[in-house]
Design a protein around this motif. Structure first.
Motif, PDB file in Angstrom:
ATOM      1  N   ASN A 114       0.819  -1.226   0.000  1.00  0.00           N
ATOM      2  CA  ASN A 114       0.000   0.000   0.000  1.00  0.00           C
ATOM      3  C   ASN A 114       0.848   1.270   0.000  1.00  0.00           C
ATOM      4  OD1 ASN A 114      -2.551  -1.391   0.103  1.00  0.00           O
ATOM      5  ND2 ASN A 114      -2.184  -1.767   2.298  1.00  0.00           N
ATOM      6  N   ALA A 116       2.147   4.522  -1.905  1.00  0.00           N
ATOM      7  CA  ALA A 116       1.668   5.397  -2.972  1.00  0.00           C
ATOM      8  C   ALA A 116       2.625   5.382  -4.144  1.00  0.00           C
ATOM      9  CB  ALA A 116       1.494   6.818  -2.452  1.00  0.00           C
ATOM     10  N   ASN A 120       4.268  12.516  -2.664  1.00  0.00           N
ATOM     11  CA  ASN A 120       3.338  13.406  -1.974  1.00  0.00           C
ATOM     12  C   ASN A 120       4.092  14.195  -0.915  1.00  0.00           C
ATOM     13  OD1 ASN A 120       0.935  12.347  -3.335  1.00  0.00           O
ATOM     14  ND2 ASN A 120       1.313  10.489  -2.142  1.00  0.00           N
ATOM     15  N   ASP A 145       4.082  10.630   3.208  1.00  0.00           N
ATOM     16  CA  ASP A 145       3.833   9.191   3.311  1.00  0.00           C
ATOM     17  C   ASP A 145       5.162   8.448   3.203  1.00  0.00           C
ATOM     18  OD1 ASP A 145       4.400   8.622   0.452  1.00  0.00           O
ATOM     19  OD2 ASP A 145       2.517   9.685   0.091  1.00  0.00           O
TER      20      ASP A 145
END
Length: 351
Positions: A114, A116, A120, A145
């Motif tokens: 999971n 990204a 970000n 993240d």
């Protein structure tokens, strides 16, 4: 099976240089007062080597750039480097053949955990500073993240912060090795950055997230206005992030050989950075070998220029000044804690 190309790539990036571990142990540190160079600091190691550091001149990391490029050209483009050229070219071609598979495998791993597939970040500083009556925009972003944090390992702010930390520590402790490390980091980061940007502007390779064809399009010698307007369509090869990371790890490891954790830790973090850039679609795996080689080469040049290494035979191991030296003692009266005695300074002089 689908993860095998990625796993092999990750192992290559992380541990390819770990075999060059050092048995150096720091056994002594002293200060030398040189009438010509001022206060110098020496570090003696168990292998018989002695590192000698003078205080770096302000902005030496900038003024040294022309000589660094001249040294790079002289030492790189010669017959003795043909094997290294072959290894870099061979590694690039092998990875190029599996670029799409490695890229997809990295994305599969990212999806499994999971992570990204984009970078970000959020700005904590976003403004302008005035220099010579000109407003210069300045922005500092932080990742939000895990994958972005791994990608941030190659950000310019990360390496600049490391260099400034060594500089601040050196000023506080008056330690020439820390000050020289900071100067060498600035020097290696600049030379590496300029070199990789030059090649990017000549090779014009598409980044994975912008391409619609296998392994991306190469637009050699692109129009620079088009390049500036569509940077991701041209700036994949070679990687600047891993090049700068390699330069940073190499400078620190070369100056602190007694710290055996530096290279394994540094290369492991570079492995995470390499994965993040694949997962983000910013780079292809074949962008990596040349970038890593450039960062390593310029780091070695900066380190050689920023210190003198004397071996157990009192022979200079310094690419810029290969001469034989010896240590000459000078004695002076001392008076410490009410006890008279004799002090000694050790000067490094030519034989």
């Amino acid at each position: 099976m689908k993860f095998i190309p990625f796993i092999l790539f990750f192992v290559f990036i992380t541990f390819s240089f770990s075999a060059f571990s050092s048995d150096e142990v720091l056994i002594g540190k002293s200060t030398v007062i040189d009438p010509n160079k001022g206060r110098e600091m020496t570090y003696a190691f168990s292998t018989g080597k002695i590192f000698i550091y003078s205080r770096p001149h302000p902005f030496h990391f900038v003024s040294a750039l022309p000589n660094d490029y001249a040294t790079y050209s002289k030492k790189t483009f010669r017959k003795s480097q043909l094997l290294n050229f072959g290894m870099i070219a061979g590694g690039t071609l092998i990875l190029y053949a599996f670029d799409d598979q490695i890229l997809q495998a990295a994305k599969n791993v990212g999806s499994t955990f999971n992570l990204a597939g984009t970078s970000n970040q959020t700005a904590i500083i976003d403004g302008k500073i005035i220099i010579a009556k000109q407003k210069i925009p300045i922005q500092f972003n932080v990742p939000t993240d895990i994958n972005s944090a791994m990608y941030f390992l190659g950000d310019g702010w990360t390496h600049t912060t490391i260099a400034l930390s060594f500089w601040a520590a050196g000023l506080i402790s008056k330690d020439n090795r820390e000050l020289q490390t900071a100067s060498q980091l600035g020097e290696a980061i600049l030379t590496t950055g300029i070199a990789t940007q030059l090649i990017k502007h000549l090779s014009g390779r598409e980044s994975p997230y912008t391409t619609t064809v296998p392994r991306g399009v190469w637009r050699f010698f692109p129009n620079q206005k088009v390049y500036a307007a569509h940077v991701p369509n041209h700036d994949a090869f070679p990687t600047g992030h891993l090049a700068t990371a390699m330069a940073t790890v190499t400078v620190i490891a070369e100056n602190y050989p007694e710290k055996k954790f530096i290279r394994p830790l540094g290369y492991s973090l570079m492995g995470l950075l390499g994965f993040a850039m694949l997962n983000n679609g910013v780079h292809w795996a074949s962008d990596y070998p040349l970038g890593i080689a450039i960062g390593y080469s310029f780091a070695k040049i900066a380190v050689n220029r920023g210190r003198v290494v004397v071996d157990s035979k009192n022979e200079i191991q310094h690419s810029m000044n290969e001469q034989k030296f010896k240590f000459k003692p000078t004695f002076f009266p001392s008076y410490q804690s009410g006890i008279p005695g004799v002090g000694v300074n050790w000067l490094l002089v030519k034989k």
